[in-house]
Structures are given as C-alpha cells and as structure tokens.
Design a protein around this motif. Structure first.
Motif, PDB file in Angstrom:
ATOM      1  N   ASP A 278      28.534  15.480  19.772  1.00  0.00           N
ATOM      2  CA  ASP A 278      29.645  14.694  20.162  1.00  0.00           C
ATOM      3  C   ASP A 278      30.887  14.822  19.233  1.00  0.00           C
ATOM      4  N   LEU A 279      30.688  14.873  17.909  1.00  0.00           N
ATOM      5  CA  LEU A 279      31.670  14.776  16.944  1.00  0.00           C
ATOM      6  C   LEU A 279      31.773  16.045  16.086  1.00  0.00           C
ATOM      7  N   ALA A 280      30.693  16.488  15.850  1.00  0.00           N
ATOM      8  CA  ALA A 280      30.670  17.784  14.903  1.00  0.00           C
ATOM      9  C   ALA A 280      31.231  19.035  15.665  1.00  0.00           C
ATOM     10  N   SER A 281      30.890  18.904  16.964  1.00  0.00           N
ATOM     11  CA  SER A 281      31.388  19.982  17.720  1.00  0.00           C
ATOM     12  C   SER A 281      33.076  20.290  17.641  1.00  0.00           C
ATOM     13  N   HIS A 282      33.748  19.057  17.483  1.00  0.00           N
ATOM     14  CA  HIS A 282      35.178  19.221  17.145  1.00  0.00           C
ATOM     15  C   HIS A 282      35.513  19.730  15.987  1.00  0.00           C
ATOM     16  N   GLY A 283      34.715  19.568  14.818  1.00  0.00           N
ATOM     17  CA  GLY A 283      35.051  20.105  13.637  1.00  0.00           C
ATOM     18  C   GLY A 283      34.543  21.607  13.606  1.00  0.00           C
ATOM     19  N   LEU A 284      33.547  22.062  13.777  1.00  0.00           N
ATOM     20  CA  LEU A 284      33.024  23.338  13.772  1.00  0.00           C
ATOM     21  C   LEU A 284      34.047  24.377  14.766  1.00  0.00           C
ATOM     22  N   ASP A 285      34.271  23.785  15.865  1.00  0.00           N
ATOM     23  CA  ASP A 285      35.244  24.355  16.716  1.00  0.00           C
ATOM     24  C   ASP A 285      36.730  24.739  15.872  1.00  0.00           C
ATOM     25  N   LEU A 286      37.240  23.521  15.418  1.00  0.00           N
ATOM     26  CA  LEU A 286      38.439  23.673  14.546  1.00  0.00           C
ATOM     27  C   LEU A 286      38.269  24.612  13.466  1.00  0.00           C
ATOM     28  N   PHE A 287      37.188  24.764  13.000  1.00  0.00           N
ATOM     29  CA  PHE A 287      37.012  25.511  11.822  1.00  0.00           C
ATOM     30  C   PHE A 287      37.045  26.924  12.096  1.00  0.00           C
ATOM     31  N   THR A 288      36.509  27.372  13.483  1.00  0.00           N
ATOM     32  CA  THR A 288      36.529  28.588  13.662  1.00  0.00           C
ATOM     33  C   THR A 288      38.210  29.102  14.077  1.00  0.00           C
ATOM     34  N   PHE A 289      38.902  28.382  14.665  1.00  0.00           N
ATOM     35  CA  PHE A 289      40.261  28.224  14.750  1.00  0.00           C
ATOM     36  C   PHE A 289      41.018  28.594  13.692  1.00  0.00           C
ATOM     37  N   LEU A 290      40.566  28.039  12.429  1.00  0.00           N
ATOM     38  CA  LEU A 290      41.491  27.946  11.258  1.00  0.00           C
ATOM     39  C   LEU A 290      40.850  29.269  10.410  1.00  0.00           C
ATOM     40  N   LEU A 291      39.608  29.451  10.350  1.00  0.00           N
ATOM     41  CA  LEU A 291      39.136  30.418   9.343  1.00  0.00           C
ATOM     42  C   LEU A 291      38.412  31.675  10.339  1.00  0.00           C
ATOM     43  N   GLY A 292      38.438  31.609  11.358  1.00  0.00           N
ATOM     44  CA  GLY A 292      37.733  32.975  12.044  1.00  0.00           C
ATOM     45  C   GLY A 292      36.290  32.409  12.879  1.00  0.00           C
ATOM     46  N   ASP A 293      35.796  33.304  13.538  1.00  0.00           N
ATOM     47  CA  ASP A 293      34.373  33.099  14.103  1.00  0.00           C
ATOM     48  C   ASP A 293      33.384  33.025  12.945  1.00  0.00           C
ATOM     49  N   ILE A 294      32.486  32.262  13.414  1.00  0.00           N
ATOM     50  CA  ILE A 294      31.340  32.138  12.364  1.00  0.00           C
ATOM     51  C   ILE A 294      30.143  33.377  12.814  1.00  0.00           C
ATOM     52  N   GLU A 295      29.795  33.927  11.599  1.00  0.00           N
ATOM     53  CA  GLU A 295      28.829  35.191  11.872  1.00  0.00           C
ATOM     54  C   GLU A 295      27.319  34.778  11.857  1.00  0.00           C
ATOM     55  N   GLU A 296      27.110  33.851  11.026  1.00  0.00           N
ATOM     56  CA  GLU A 296      25.881  33.263  10.773  1.00  0.00           C
ATOM     57  C   GLU A 296      25.917  31.994  10.416  1.00  0.00           C
ATOM     58  N   ALA A 297      24.829  30.967  10.770  1.00  0.00           N
ATOM     59  CA  ALA A 297      24.740  29.567  10.773  1.00  0.00           C
ATOM     60  C   ALA A 297      23.158  29.262  10.817  1.00  0.00           C
ATOM     61  N   ASN A 298      22.863  28.116   9.976  1.00  0.00           N
ATOM     62  CA  ASN A 298      21.575  27.785  10.111  1.00  0.00           C
ATOM     63  C   ASN A 298      21.499  26.156   9.726  1.00  0.00           C
ATOM     64  N   GLY A 299      20.685  25.502   9.880  1.00  0.00           N
ATOM     65  CA  GLY A 299      20.612  24.179   9.600  1.00  0.00           C
ATOM     66  C   GLY A 299      19.441  23.420   9.381  1.00  0.00           C
ATOM     67  N   PHE A 300      19.311  22.151   8.933  1.00  0.00           N
ATOM     68  CA  PHE A 300      18.209  21.284   8.842  1.00  0.00           C
ATOM     69  C   PHE A 300      18.422  20.088   9.577  1.00  0.00           C
ATOM     70  N   CYS A 301      17.552  19.644  10.405  1.00  0.00           N
ATOM     71  CA  CYS A 301      17.880  18.464  11.321  1.00  0.00           C
ATOM     72  C   CYS A 301      16.569  17.491  11.353  1.00  0.00           C
ATOM     73  N   THR A 302      16.871  16.099  11.375  1.00  0.00           N
ATOM     74  CA  THR A 302      15.664  15.220  11.368  1.00  0.00           C
ATOM     75  C   THR A 302      16.252  13.817  11.934  1.00  0.00           C
ATOM     76  N   ASN A 303      15.556  13.137  12.116  1.00  0.00           N
ATOM     77  CA  ASN A 303      15.776  11.683  12.625  1.00  0.00           C
ATOM     78  C   ASN A 303      15.171  10.641  11.391  1.00  0.00           C
ATOM     79  N   GLN A 304      16.097  10.143  10.687  1.00  0.00           N
ATOM     80  CA  GLN A 304      15.711   9.336   9.541  1.00  0.00           C
ATOM     81  C   GLN A 304      15.716   7.767   9.890  1.00  0.00           C
ATOM     82  N   ILE A 305      16.397   7.150  10.751  1.00  0.00           N
ATOM     83  CA  ILE A 305      16.262   5.839  11.103  1.00  0.00           C
ATOM     84  C   ILE A 305      15.662   5.284  12.313  1.00  0.00           C
TER      85      ILE A 305
END
Length: 333
Positions: free
Chosen positions: A193-220
């Motif tokens: 819901d939230l990070a999508s706004h920023g990641l989309d904005l960053f491509t608008f500001l800096l150009g498309d993202i060519e490669e991405a990766n991440g680590f995801c978990t549920n802590q709580i």
C-alpha cells in the motif's frame, strides 16, 4: 508499446463511473474528478446498497448501483475509475477494457506482476488509455525535486535511500481483519500500500529500475502479510538504491535522501514534510503544500492526456514497471 489517446469533446463532459466507495474516494479522489472541468461523476458502485446510496447522496452523484457490470456497460458512463482493494482490480479492469472505455485503477495496479500484465495487455490490445493512481508524479512538491535533479542541483546522482517505519496500529494489535495486511490480497502488507508510492516516485525521478531484490519476513506475528522488508535496487544509468520498511517499530519515520556528487535532497514520500536541497550554494528548505484533494493534479493530467494536450506521467506502462519492481523485492510467487 504505449497507450493511445482518447479524445473527447470539451463541449460535452466526460462521464465517470466509480467502482468502490472506500476511504480513498471520500476526499482524495472523487471530489477531484467532480471538480475538474470537463469531467463529471455520473455513477458509483458499491456492493452494500445502503452505503452506496448514502455515498451518492452525500457527494451529489445522480446514479448508484450494487452491480459493477451495470456501471461498466452503462452507455451514460464514458470512463471508469476502479477504487476497490487490489485483489479485484484485474476482474473489473478487464471488463472495462472489454467495454472499450478509458480507465484509472487505484494503486497498486494488482497484487502480482502477472495480473498487472494482464490488465496492461488488455488495454494495449484495445488501444484504450489506462492510468494508475500514482498521483505523486503530478504533485508540485515532487515536481520541484525533479526540477532540482534535472537541473543538476546535486551534480551526478549516486544513491537514494528510503526509511519508512511505523508502530502497529490499533487494528493490527486487535487482530481485526484488514485487507491491507491479508497476504491473500497484499502479500507485502503495508509495503504494498505504502512502498508502492515511493518506488513508483523514484522511477519517475531517477529513471526505471533495472534490477531489484529484497528480504522479507514477518517479525511481530499480528497478521499474515510481511511486516519487515529491506531492498536493494539499481536504476538505469547506475544509480543505486536501498530501502527499509518496518511496520512493527516504536518510532514512525519517513525519510528519503538522494545523494549526489555535489549535494543532496531530503524529503518524505508519505508524511507532510518540507523538501530540502543542500549543495555548495547553501541549504534550501521549501514547504510545498498538497492540494485539498490530493489527486487534483493527477486527474487534471488525465483530462489533458485524453484531450491530446500532454502525456500523463502515470500510465499502464509505468504502473506495470512498479508492479515488476515490487515483485522482484517480495520474491516471485
């Protein structure tokens, strides 16, 4: 392949139908569609008859229904705005494409890249305009940042970092149902819901993202979706990026820094905060308020696009790219 334009006469209002009458439509979006010259909202749809009738009366919308097909196929509806949770975006968007009508879909485009691609292809195949409600691309606050970047105010851009954290909400703590944290609808939880706004904005500001990766978990362990995500990515041209999103922390933060060879820019994606430029000329801090109805400029740009007076910055093409980036971070299903 890009979306075609869809011209409509300035003498005859373009009549919008709205599927979904949730919180996002109360102030952020539907009032913007109603107040944009050349647009009107002709019909709204919600499955609950009492709630949709109440919504239509409060917003002075002449027609309402509990049947999405009735709205989509109504000859008095020219275009459709889909404002439902993302798990139904594909269902409704494909029907709108089949009806041959322009469409605006709330973000994120769909829960998966595969579903987003299906939506994109349906509109491209028909040659119909598709817009995604990443409205930050149209807001003056972020256009000022783009102006600084394009003007070389921080030299060559090297890196961008975003830290977004918040404590669990009362709904989270009560373990009451919330579609935003249901992994079946939003695998990344608040990240979707939230990070999508920023990641989309960053491509608008800096150009498309060519490669991405991440680590995801549920802590709580309060819900089924992920609540902690970290990511790395690289934009075209070699600009690197990192992000950290954690929705179980004590403090709320929303801090972005773009670092360049001759300066830096700091701002928040979601919170109300000034934009800051620091370089050899000094430290500039600007407070640029958002409009009362935050999608105002986004909707105005839809009108301009449909009238052939410009290209909207958030189309099916850009929304699809953001869906790809998010899936690369969350991991493929």
């Amino acid at each position: 392949m890009t979306e075609s334009r869809f011209n409509f006469s300035a003498e005859k209002p373009l009549r919008w139908g709205v599927i979904g009458c949730g919180a996002v439509t109360e102030k952020k979006s539907v009032p913007a569609f109603k107040t944009t010259s050349g647009f009107e909202v002709a019909m709204v749809m919600r499955r609950n008859p009492k709630k949709v009738e109440d919504y239509a009366k409060r917003h002075h919308i002449p027609n309402w229904t509990t049947n999405a097909d009735e709205l989509i196929n109504n000859p008095k509806v020219d275009a459709v705005y889909i404002a439902t949770p993302p798990d139904t975006h594909k269902l409704y968007a494909l029907k709108v494409a089949a009806a041959g009508k322009p469409c605006c879909v709330e973000k994120p485009m769909a829960p998966t890249y595969k579903d987003s691609l299906a939506i994109y292809n349906a509109f491209v195949d028909k040659g119909i305009p598709l817009f995604i409600a990443y409205y930050r691309r149209s807001l003056p606050r972020f256009l000022k940042i783009k102006e600084w970047l394009d003007g070389g105010q921080i030299g060559e851009v090297r890196h961008i970092h975003w830290q977004k954290t918040k404590p669990p909400s009362d709904i989270d703590l009560s373990k009451a149902y919330n579609w935003r944290t249901d992994a079946a609808i939003a695998r990344g939880g608040y990240f979707d819901d939230l990070a999508s706004h920023g990641l989309d904005l960053f491509t608008f500001l800096l150009g498309d993202i060519e490669e991405a990766n991440g680590f995801c978990t549920n802590q709580i362990g309060l819900y089924s979706a992920f609540d902690a995500i970290t990511a790395n990515w690289i934009h075209e041209g070699g600009i690197t990026g990192t992000g950290n999103w954690n929705f179980g922390t004590y403090h709320r933060t929303d801090k972005v820094e773009i670092m360049g060879s001759k300066g830096s820019i700091r701002f928040a994606v979601l919170d109300e905060a000034p934009v800051e430029l620091q370089n050899a000329l000094g430290h500039q801090i600007l407070n640029i308020p958002h409009p009362e109805h935050i999608q105002e400029f986004h909707v105005e740009n839809i009108k301009n696009h449909l009238q052939g007076q410009g290209r909207h910055p958030s189309t099916g093409t850009t929304g699809l790219h953001t869906s790809w980036v998010m899936e690369e971070i969350l991991g493929k299903l």
